[in-house]
Design an enzyme around this catalytic site. Structure first.
Site, mmCIF file in Angstrom:
data_model
loop_
_atom_site.group_PDB
_atom_site.id
_atom_site.type_symbol
_atom_site.label_atom_id
_atom_site.label_comp_id
_atom_site.label_asym_id
_atom_site.label_seq_id
_atom_site.Cartn_x
_atom_site.Cartn_y
_atom_site.Cartn_z
ATOM 1 N N GLU A 53 0.810 -1.217 0.000
ATOM 2 C CA GLU A 53 0.000 0.000 0.000
ATOM 3 C C GLU A 53 0.849 1.276 0.000
ATOM 4 O OE1 GLU A 53 -2.811 -0.413 3.211
ATOM 5 O OE2 GLU A 53 -3.849 -2.078 2.226
ATOM 6 N N GLU A 74 -4.863 -8.555 -0.534
ATOM 7 C CA GLU A 74 -5.699 -8.487 0.655
ATOM 8 C C GLU A 74 -7.141 -8.293 0.191
ATOM 9 O OE1 GLU A 74 -4.583 -5.396 3.372
ATOM 10 O OE2 GLU A 74 -2.445 -5.939 3.341
#
Length: 568
Positions: free
Chosen positions: A179, A299
């Site tokens: 991220e 994820e």
């Protein structure tokens, strides 16, 4: 950059093939020939489904137990494999274990512990993905202002990681960073340039370390691991420039945000939420998978899970995961469930929500039938009416409706008209004869494939809330839920001046953040976060919406730090 994106639109990325691996099992070899002689897409396909060892080696603190999870055992990994998972993502936050410049040496004990757990996972037959995790916001995000320092530290870390795993099984994959984002950048152009620089540096370091790293699958994220088309195009440009057939793209997916956290009245897995998912997976498929670049959804889950798995109602939650698994399978995307310890017990090896696990696991192989709801409400003090659910058979046929071991009889207990299942009033009267608040019976709808759909038959009355007094630090409202459950809460100013509380653009507040029910304690809590955005001297009208369809009104008055609540 733009020219490279256009180029990718006209080309098919080469699939390549992984050379056969020889050697022993574990961290330095292969098992059963996995990873040898197969394309990148074949290997990523073989990784489906995956699971995240979250809040462990990524935890900020002294060691892997810093965020409350126990030390990892080989038994845990063996049980993950037994649950049907074929790959495991092990997030690692390395920076907190690095020494100072210029070497940025990673603590040898930390590196060896990660090697140990990776080796266990490989020996259990799992594919393994390790990454650089919270470093993204701890120090990598400062790259715009400290470019050389960040790049030096990043390359030093990956040089050491790559060296430590140089000869590990090809079933081990590396992911450049989790991220990623950049504080203080000048905008999209600089973000894209920095993201490309990180991914390219990671690629150069790992490939240059030799050994099995020369052909190891490497996983590259988009900025923020976002699936917005602009971010996908930026990564596509990087992939085209690197021109390496052993690269994998990754994004994360936590669903349509208002549904994922239960805000703005998005309590149901409706067409808007479904379309958001299909749009994301279609974009990722068309940009990468359809052009020869495998994709890992590194994820996935629901953001509301960070507070409670009850943030999204059970049936709506199950429909989301059912659809996600099947659509990912259709688009050939490998998914890795985010689990920070709240789903699969790290020492009990049991699921906190077995129904959720069964629905997820079924979606890996087949589509299961669902229904418009998993709840039928019957008012405790009155005679029930017929109750109708709309079925979504997902290509299956409804085989039976059962209550425990007893089969309900079509035409006597219920009827099926197309996709409309109607349970007769007399049947509901019989099932709720005990008239106890809450679930009196569970109907099991069994379809020709997949897991059954369970429908709770619930006896209820309109909930009752009581007067309360507190402060802006928090107000606890006594509540008799009478078998019902809270779906959402509205908050508006009594003078008509607008919405009260956080997320002022909507009257419907965020479940678990602006309000939270406790059914066992018989109360609804409004925390400080709600009152932080309520005007002093104001009166606020609350409307509690319950899943039965009942609503309850409540009035709040704030004076300084004092808050009073009045029912009715």
């Amino acid at each position: 950059m733009a020219a490279l994106v256009v180029l990718l639109g006209l080309m098919v990325m080469p699939s390549g093939a992984l050379a056969a691996d020889a050697g022993t099992t574990g961290a330095t070899g292969e098992r059963g020939g996995q990873g040898g002689g197969r394309s990148a897409q074949d290997v990523v396909d073989a990784m489906q489904p995956g699971w995240n060892l979250g809040n462990t080696f990524d935890a900020i603190g002294a060691d892997e137990t810093a965020w409350g999870n126990p030390r990892v055992t080989r038994e845990l990994l063996r049980n993950i494999r037994a649950q049907g998972f074929r790959s495991i993502r092990i997030p690692v936050t390395w920076g907190q274990h690095q020494g100072p410049a210029p070497d940025y040496t990673i603590d040898p004990a930390t590196l060896e512990r990660v090697r140990e757990v990776v080796g266990w996972a490989l020996d259990e037959g799992l594919y393994v993905l390790i990454n650089m995790h919270h470093d993204s916001w701890q120090w990598v995000s400062g790259m715009p202002a400290r470019h050389d320092e960040v790049l030096d530290r990043y390359t030093a870390a990956w040089t050491q990681i790559a060296g430590a795993f140089r000869d590990s099984s090809r079933r081990l994959l590396f992911e450049s960073i989790n991220e990623p984002f950049f504080d203080g950048s000048s905008g999209d152009a600089q973000n894209a340039a920095l993201m490309h620089e990180l991914n390219a540096a990671f690629h150069a370091v790992v490939r240059g370390s030799g050994g099995r790293n020369a052909t190891r699958l490497l996983v590259l994220p988009t900025l923020h691991t976002s699936a917005d088309q602009a971010r996908l195009d930026e990564l596509a440009a990087t992939l085209a420039e690197l021109d390496d057939p052993r690269l994998v793209a990754t994004v994360h997916f936590y669903g349509f945000w208002p549904f994922s956290v239960n805000v703005a009245g998005h309590t149901r897995f409706d067409e808007t939420t479904r379309q958001d998912l299909t749009d994301v997976f279609d974009r990722v498929h068309e940009t990468f998978t359809a052009r020869g670049v495998p994709v890992i959804i590194g994820e996935y889950g629901l953001l509301g899970f960070d507070r409670s798995t009850d943030t999204v109602q059970q049936g709506e939650k199950l429909k989301f995961f059912e659809f996600l698994g099947n659509y990912a399978r259709a688009k050939r995307l490998t998914t890795m469930l985010w689990d920070n310890g709240q789903h699969f017990g790290r020492t009990t090896f049991e699921w906190s929500d077995p129904s959720l696990y069964r629905q997820i696991r079924s979606s890996w192989r087949v589509a299961s039938g669902t229904a418009s709801s998993d709840q039928i409400f019957v008012r405790r003090g009155g005679s029930p009416s017929d109750a109708t659910l709309t079925l979504n058979p997902n290509g299956n046929r409804l085989w039976s409706v059962r209550h425990g071991h007893r089969w309900l009889v079509h035409g006597r207990d219920y009827t099926l008209d197309g996709d409309r299942l109607t349970v007769f009033a007399a049947t509901l009267e019989r099932l709720t004869a005990a008239r106890e608040y809450g679930t009196n019976a569970v109907l099991t709808l069994r379809f020709s494939r997949g897991v059954p759909w369970e429908v709770k038959v619930i006896s209820h009355d309109t909930p009752v809330v009581a007067d309360a007094a507190g402060t802006t630090g928090g107000l606890v409202i006594p509540a008799a839920f009478h078998g019902d459950r809270l779906a959402t809460m509205e908050a508006v100013y009594a003078d008509g001046s607008g919405n009260a509380g956080p997320h002022g653009w909507t009257s419907y507040k965020e479940f678990g953040a602006a309000f939270a029910p406790d059914y066992d304690a018989g109360e609804i809590t409004l925390p400080a976060a709600f009152f932080d955005e309520v005007r002093d001297g104001s009166t606020v009208l609350l409307t509690f919406h319950f899943w039965s369809g009942d609503t309850v009104e409540y009035t709040l008055t704030r004076s300084g730090t004092t808050v009073t609540g009045t029912a009715g």
